[in-house]
Design a protein around this motif. Structure first.
Motif, short mmCIF file in Angstrom:
data_model
loop_
_atom_site.label_atom_id
_atom_site.label_comp_id
_atom_site.label_asym_id
_atom_site.label_seq_id
_atom_site.Cartn_x
_atom_site.Cartn_y
_atom_site.Cartn_z
N GLY A 191 -22.03 -15.46 30.00
CA GLY A 191 -20.81 -15.91 29.36
C GLY A 191 -19.60 -15.20 29.95
N PRO A 192 -18.39 -15.53 29.46
CA PRO A 192 -17.18 -14.86 29.95
C PRO A 192 -17.18 -13.37 29.61
CG PRO A 192 -16.67 -16.88 28.72
CD PRO A 192 -18.11 -16.59 28.49
N HIS A 193 -16.68 -12.58 30.51
CA HIS A 193 -16.51 -11.14 30.31
C HIS A 193 -17.84 -10.44 29.93
CE1 HIS A 193 -12.55 -12.81 30.12
NE2 HIS A 193 -12.60 -13.10 28.84
N PRO A 194 -18.93 -10.68 30.66
CA PRO A 194 -20.19 -10.03 30.30
C PRO A 194 -20.12 -8.52 30.52
CG PRO A 194 -20.39 -11.06 32.45
CD PRO A 194 -19.05 -11.48 31.89
N VAL A 195 -20.86 -7.77 29.72
CA VAL A 195 -20.89 -6.31 29.85
C VAL A 195 -22.32 -5.85 30.06
CG1 VAL A 195 -18.85 -6.01 28.41
CG2 VAL A 195 -21.10 -5.94 27.36
N SER A 196 -22.46 -4.73 30.72
CA SER A 196 -23.78 -4.13 30.91
C SER A 196 -24.15 -3.34 29.67
CB SER A 196 -23.76 -3.19 32.12
OG SER A 196 -22.96 -2.05 31.85
N ARG A 197 -25.41 -2.97 29.58
CA ARG A 197 -25.86 -2.14 28.46
C ARG A 197 -25.07 -0.83 28.42
NH1 ARG A 197 -31.32 -1.44 26.00
NH2 ARG A 197 -31.33 0.60 24.98
N GLU A 198 -24.83 -0.25 29.60
CA GLU A 198 -24.11 1.02 29.68
C GLU A 198 -22.65 0.84 29.24
OE1 GLU A 198 -26.05 -0.26 32.09
OE2 GLU A 198 -27.75 1.10 31.67
N GLU A 199 -22.03 -0.27 29.63
CA GLU A 199 -20.65 -0.52 29.22
C GLU A 199 -20.54 -0.71 27.71
OE1 GLU A 199 -18.68 -2.73 33.09
OE2 GLU A 199 -20.06 -3.87 31.82
N LEU A 200 -21.59 -1.23 27.11
CA LEU A 200 -21.60 -1.40 25.66
C LEU A 200 -21.73 -0.08 24.94
CD1 LEU A 200 -21.85 -2.90 22.96
CD2 LEU A 200 -24.22 -3.46 23.57
#
Length: 215
Positions: free
Chosen positions: A167-176
């Motif tokens: 989806g738009p603006h996906p984040v990694s586990r670490e970024e979360l």
């Protein structure tokens, strides 16, 4: 002298999402449903509720047109939904009235939740976290901390980078997890793969479901 131009952001600075989109969050709800507004609660939220994940006073941060909050209200839970999009909140209030449900919806910037001046045992963020850039996420986590009771839980559902078809603006586990680990006062209990339904992806998009405790 011409008429003053109305501020579409209500006096607050636009978020990174609004700068990228070139319009306010509120504008996304005019003229039809927003891409993320599927007209029903997200399956992940329904499942969490069925599993008893929501207790006490509940805050839905970035509630949009209220489907998740209204689902919780239909279960007899006490819920407050907040959003910067007044159009979305008007729709949410109309839904609550038509369904005979008791839910409170307030216009509020999620980066300043302390203005609620109250605490919640459970907080839900379904689709908001990933809209913030890294610098904003630290401010957002601080804002969340101001309204989450010690021992309470935050549930985050956000787009993940575990593609394909992200989806738009996906984040990694670490970024979360990074902003919660950096600020202290939080314990990340679990981060698991999830799917988020949208109007642009029939099968949903890859997501993370995080359970984070305020300590």
């Amino acid at each position: 002298m011409g008429d003053a131009v109305e501020d579409p952001y209500g006096g607050r600075p636009p978020t990174s999402h609004e700068r990228r989109a070139g319009q306010s969050w509120d504008a996304s709800y005019r003229g039809g449903p927003a891409p993320w507004d599927i007209g029903r609660p997200q399956p992940a939220v329904v499942r969490l509720a069925r599993e008893g994940a929501f207790a006490g006073a509940i805050l839905d941060a970035g509630c949009g047109t209220g489907e998740n909050a209204l689902h919780l209200a239909s279960l007899g839970l006490q819920v407050v939904g907040v959003d910067v999009a007044e159009t979305a909140l008007s729709i949410a209030r109309e839904k609550a009235a038509s369904r005979g449900l008791d839910a409170e919806f307030r216009v509020l910037d999620a980066l300043h939740l302390e203005r609620l001046d109250r605490a919640f045992e459970t907080v839900l963020d379904c689709g908001l976290f990933h809209s913030f850039e890294p610098g904003e996420r630290l401010d957002y986590v601080t804002s969340l901390a101001s309204v989450t009771s010690r021992g309470g839980y935050l549930h985050v559902v956000c787009f993940s980078d575990a593609g394909p078809d992200t989806g738009p603006h996906p984040v990694s586990r670490e970024e979360l997890t990074a902003p919660f680990e950096a600020g202290g006062g939080w314990s990340v209990a679990a981060v698991t793969p999830e799917r988020v339904e949208t109007r642009f992806a029939a099968e949903g998009a890859p997501a993370w479901l995080a359970k984070i405790q305020r300590i």
